[in-house]
Design an enzyme around this catalytic site. Structure first.
Site, PDB file in Angstrom:
ATOM      1  CG  HIS A   1      -3.503   4.499  -1.128  1.00 33.09           C
ATOM      2  ND1 HIS A   1      -3.387   3.173  -1.480  1.00 33.09           N
ATOM      3  CD2 HIS A   1      -4.041   5.136  -2.193  1.00 33.09           C
ATOM      4  CE1 HIS A   1      -3.847   3.018  -2.708  1.00 33.09           C
ATOM      5  NE2 HIS A   1      -4.247   4.188  -3.167  1.00 33.09           N
TER       6      HIS A   1
ATOM      7  CG  ASP B   1      -2.118   0.915   1.038  1.00 31.90           C
ATOM      8  OD1 ASP B   1      -1.956   1.992   0.438  1.00 31.90           O
ATOM      9  OD2 ASP B   1      -3.205   0.550   1.497  1.00 31.90           O
TER      10      ASP B   1
END
Length: 108
Positions: A19, A17
């Site tokens: 983000h 990830d």
């Protein structure tokens, strides 16, 4: 509050990830609330979260995941924490936990 008295919290995004927005907001809010934040950034492995928690004597690990793969990326994390001596550490996971049709009971 003296820095030695602050509760330490390890933060980051897990696995693949990238983000970072959500965890950055949480980190700022925790810092403003008096926590000592240990930010690990993006694409952090379970082992890195655990190692940082052990090294800093953290009271909690907060993980953000917006990729929808958190359910898979966090499998076995509690057990690994216990094996590392972190039996009572608080684990929080937020974001998009799954892209499938899993029920809340399965995700929880």
């Amino acid at each position: 509050m003296d820095i030695e008295e602050k509760v330490k919290v390890v933060t980051g995004t897990i696995g693949d990830d990238i983000h970072s927005f959500g965890i950055k907001v949480i980190e700022h809010a925790l810092g403003d609330a008096g926590f000592q934040v240990v930010p690990l950034g993006i694409q952090t492995s379970q082992e890195d979260f655990i190692e940082a928690a052990v090294e800093t004597n953290a009271g909690a690990i907060l993980i953000s995941s917006m990729s929808g793969h958190a359910r898979l990326l966090c499998e076995g994390l509690r057990e690994k924490c216990e094996e590392a001596g972190l039996k009572n550490i608080i684990l929080y996971l937020g974001g998009i936990l799954s892209t499938g049709d899993a029920s809340w009971e399965e995700l929880e």
